[in-house]
Design a protein around this motif. Structure first.
Motif, PDB file in Angstrom:
ATOM      1  N   SER A  96      62.590 -10.103 -18.733  1.00  0.00           N
ATOM      2  CA  SER A  96      61.928  -8.767 -19.351  1.00  0.00           C
ATOM      3  C   SER A  96      60.513  -8.914 -19.142  1.00  0.00           C
ATOM      4  O   SER A  96      60.035  -9.982 -19.122  1.00  0.00           O
ATOM      5  CB  SER A  96      62.410  -8.458 -20.740  1.00  0.00           C
ATOM      6  N   VAL A  97      59.930  -7.804 -18.927  1.00  0.00           N
ATOM      7  CA  VAL A  97      58.392  -7.592 -18.865  1.00  0.00           C
ATOM      8  C   VAL A  97      57.738  -7.836 -20.316  1.00  0.00           C
ATOM      9  O   VAL A  97      58.194  -7.087 -21.348  1.00  0.00           O
ATOM     10  CB  VAL A  97      57.763  -6.350 -18.417  1.00  0.00           C
ATOM     11  N   PRO A  98      56.837  -8.596 -20.697  1.00  0.00           N
ATOM     12  CA  PRO A  98      56.104  -8.766 -22.087  1.00  0.00           C
ATOM     13  C   PRO A  98      55.532  -7.542 -22.302  1.00  0.00           C
ATOM     14  O   PRO A  98      54.943  -6.772 -21.544  1.00  0.00           O
ATOM     15  CB  PRO A  98      55.217  -9.804 -21.682  1.00  0.00           C
ATOM     16  N   GLU A  99      55.445  -7.353 -23.682  1.00  0.00           N
ATOM     17  CA  GLU A  99      54.899  -6.218 -24.170  1.00  0.00           C
ATOM     18  C   GLU A  99      53.468  -5.993 -23.919  1.00  0.00           C
ATOM     19  O   GLU A  99      52.799  -7.091 -23.866  1.00  0.00           O
ATOM     20  CB  GLU A  99      55.147  -6.022 -25.411  1.00  0.00           C
ATOM     21  N   GLY A 100      52.916  -4.780 -23.085  1.00  0.00           N
ATOM     22  CA  GLY A 100      51.563  -4.736 -22.620  1.00  0.00           C
ATOM     23  C   GLY A 100      51.279  -5.572 -21.650  1.00  0.00           C
ATOM     24  O   GLY A 100      49.798  -5.523 -21.328  1.00  0.00           O
ATOM     25  N   TRP A 101      52.065  -5.903 -20.911  1.00  0.00           N
ATOM     26  CA  TRP A 101      51.495  -6.781 -19.652  1.00  0.00           C
ATOM     27  C   TRP A 101      50.793  -6.135 -18.843  1.00  0.00           C
ATOM     28  O   TRP A 101      51.124  -4.915 -18.390  1.00  0.00           O
ATOM     29  CB  TRP A 101      53.030  -7.369 -19.121  1.00  0.00           C
ATOM     30  N   LEU A 102      49.757  -6.543 -18.195  1.00  0.00           N
ATOM     31  CA  LEU A 102      49.177  -5.905 -17.008  1.00  0.00           C
ATOM     32  C   LEU A 102      48.870  -6.929 -16.188  1.00  0.00           C
ATOM     33  O   LEU A 102      48.311  -8.012 -16.261  1.00  0.00           O
ATOM     34  CB  LEU A 102      47.598  -5.616 -17.730  1.00  0.00           C
ATOM     35  N   PRO A 103      49.224  -6.660 -14.774  1.00  0.00           N
ATOM     36  CA  PRO A 103      48.905  -7.436 -13.652  1.00  0.00           C
ATOM     37  C   PRO A 103      47.543  -7.754 -13.574  1.00  0.00           C
ATOM     38  O   PRO A 103      46.851  -7.008 -13.324  1.00  0.00           O
ATOM     39  CB  PRO A 103      49.594  -6.793 -12.404  1.00  0.00           C
ATOM     40  N   THR A 140      54.702   1.497 -15.737  1.00  0.00           N
ATOM     41  CA  THR A 140      53.875   1.535 -16.602  1.00  0.00           C
ATOM     42  C   THR A 140      52.501   0.607 -16.647  1.00  0.00           C
ATOM     43  O   THR A 140      51.345   0.835 -16.575  1.00  0.00           O
ATOM     44  CB  THR A 140      54.377   1.644 -18.117  1.00  0.00           C
ATOM     45  N   ALA A 141      52.957  -0.679 -16.217  1.00  0.00           N
ATOM     46  CA  ALA A 141      51.761  -1.755 -16.068  1.00  0.00           C
ATOM     47  C   ALA A 141      50.785  -1.168 -14.979  1.00  0.00           C
ATOM     48  O   ALA A 141      49.606  -1.398 -14.987  1.00  0.00           O
ATOM     49  CB  ALA A 141      52.413  -3.144 -15.835  1.00  0.00           C
ATOM     50  N   LEU A 142      51.350  -0.918 -13.948  1.00  0.00           N
ATOM     51  CA  LEU A 142      50.646  -0.550 -12.527  1.00  0.00           C
ATOM     52  C   LEU A 142      49.752   0.864 -13.019  1.00  0.00           C
ATOM     53  O   LEU A 142      48.496   0.776 -12.853  1.00  0.00           O
ATOM     54  CB  LEU A 142      51.493  -0.167 -11.459  1.00  0.00           C
ATOM     55  N   MET A 143      50.157   1.860 -13.622  1.00  0.00           N
ATOM     56  CA  MET A 143      49.625   2.942 -14.154  1.00  0.00           C
ATOM     57  C   MET A 143      48.335   2.433 -14.989  1.00  0.00           C
ATOM     58  O   MET A 143      47.436   2.889 -14.687  1.00  0.00           O
ATOM     59  CB  MET A 143      50.272   3.770 -15.082  1.00  0.00           C
ATOM     60  N   ARG A 144      48.413   1.372 -15.672  1.00  0.00           N
ATOM     61  CA  ARG A 144      47.529   0.943 -16.814  1.00  0.00           C
ATOM     62  C   ARG A 144      46.411   0.404 -16.076  1.00  0.00           C
ATOM     63  O   ARG A 144      45.291   0.249 -16.653  1.00  0.00           O
ATOM     64  CB  ARG A 144      47.999   0.055 -17.696  1.00  0.00           C
ATOM     65  N   VAL A 145      46.477  -0.139 -14.633  1.00  0.00           N
ATOM     66  CA  VAL A 145      45.431  -0.707 -13.810  1.00  0.00           C
ATOM     67  C   VAL A 145      44.950   0.123 -13.155  1.00  0.00           C
ATOM     68  O   VAL A 145      44.291  -0.272 -11.965  1.00  0.00           O
ATOM     69  CB  VAL A 145      46.074  -2.139 -13.257  1.00  0.00           C
ATOM     70  N   GLY A 146      45.247   1.405 -13.177  1.00  0.00           N
ATOM     71  CA  GLY A 146      44.821   2.438 -12.064  1.00  0.00           C
ATOM     72  C   GLY A 146      45.622   2.593 -10.969  1.00  0.00           C
ATOM     73  O   GLY A 146      44.867   3.258  -9.787  1.00  0.00           O
ATOM     74  N   ILE A 147      46.797   2.291 -10.745  1.00  0.00           N
ATOM     75  CA  ILE A 147      47.624   2.486  -9.362  1.00  0.00           C
ATOM     76  C   ILE A 147      48.788   3.151  -9.842  1.00  0.00           C
ATOM     77  O   ILE A 147      49.834   2.483 -10.170  1.00  0.00           O
ATOM     78  CB  ILE A 147      47.933   1.258  -8.750  1.00  0.00           C
TER      79      ILE A 147
END
Length: 193
Positions: A96-103, A140-147
């Motif tokens: 599972s992806v950790p809550e709020g994870w950003l690559p 969602t994580a990729l969206m949050r880093v601008g991709i």
């Protein structure tokens, strides 16, 4: 000549947490009595070699090997230093992806090495077909880093996040840096065009 982003993988020091990029792809983590290990089965030997080089840069030992079927595998040593990462990416026996994870840039670089590929004018980051509950959070994580990607292939064996458009592909290229050495790596690396 390309210009490095201030947030490029080439400007950051490697960290064990960056191995999450392998888990965002088809990688797995396993916990044992002596610690945890991260491993990933990849479609080409250059990918396993490049992943092992990146793992070594974090200060962990790594090996690239081949499965009984002849498929390349990259894996870290078993160590307690990976236990926290394993726990963050596990919900019981399920990835599972950790809550709020950003690559981080280096995690995204590892994801590209493990599962990135051009797809015509698009670029795709492969997802784990055996962990469908990770697909939307990774998008969602990729969206949050601008991709901002598009989720594709969810009903097939090759789910992926498709990155379309020059601006998004440029952002990806600036973030992950230069490809590992070798023609095969260069052919699989993202480009703005």
């Amino acid at each position: 000549m390309s210009q490095l982003s201030l947030f490029s993988a080439e400007t950051e020091d490697p960290a064990i947490a960056d191995l999450a990029g392998l888990l965002a792809a088809q990688g797995q983590s396993v916990h044992t009595a002596t610690g945890a290990r991260v491993s990933v089965v990849v479609p080409a030997a250059w990918r396993a070699t490049a992943i092992c080089a990146e793992i070594l840069r974090t200060g962990l030992a790594a090996e690239d090997t081949v499965s009984e079927e002849g498929t390349p595998i990259a894996r870290s040593e078993v160590t307690p230093r990976l236990t926290a990462l394993h726990r963050q990416w596990s919900s019981g026996a399920v990835k599972s992806v950790p809550e709020g994870w950003l690559p981080s840039p280096r995690a995204l670089r590892l994801w590209v090495i493990a599962a990135g590929a051009p797809d015509g004018v698009h670029y795709q980051l492969g997802l784990d077909p055996s962990a469908p509950d990770t697909h939307a959070p990774l998008s969602t994580a990729l969206m949050r880093v601008g991709i901002a990607p598009t989720l594709v292939g969810v009903r097939g064996a090759n789910p992926a996040l498709r990155i379309t458009g020059r601006k998004r592909r440029t952002r990806l290229v600036e973030t992950v840096g230069e490809p590992p050495a070798g023609l095969d790596a260069a052919a699989a690396w993202p480009t703005p065009d």
